[in-house]
Design a protein around this motif. Sequence first.
Motif: not given
Length: 107
Positions: A22-23, A27-29, A39-40, A60-61
């Motif tokens: 993920r971005e 990630w931070q969250a 990141p991808l 995320r999904s």
Amino acid sequence: MSEVPTVDVTDVPDDAVVLDVREDDEWQAGHAPGALHVPLNQVPERLDELPDGELHVVCRSGGRSARATAWLNQNGYEAVNVAGGMGAWREAGRPLVSEDGTEPTVR
């Protein structure tokens, strides 16, 4: 897209190497404790940071991680997509940590 090896979030071993694609803000969250963050769009240039052995790839999904898993497998890595991504991870009650000390969440 060809068939991508996929595993249910509940079947990810506690000692698995989790690669989070993920971005930065996602990630931070909130992310899996001990996960590796690449990141991808940076995966091809940061291959030297990936450990040997099986990688459990998460986003995320599940869409970005499926693309990363397919690419990694085509390039000689042993990778498996985590179905449902971090959303499924959270729903399954798997542990989450944040980078800033706030309550971890999935974005």
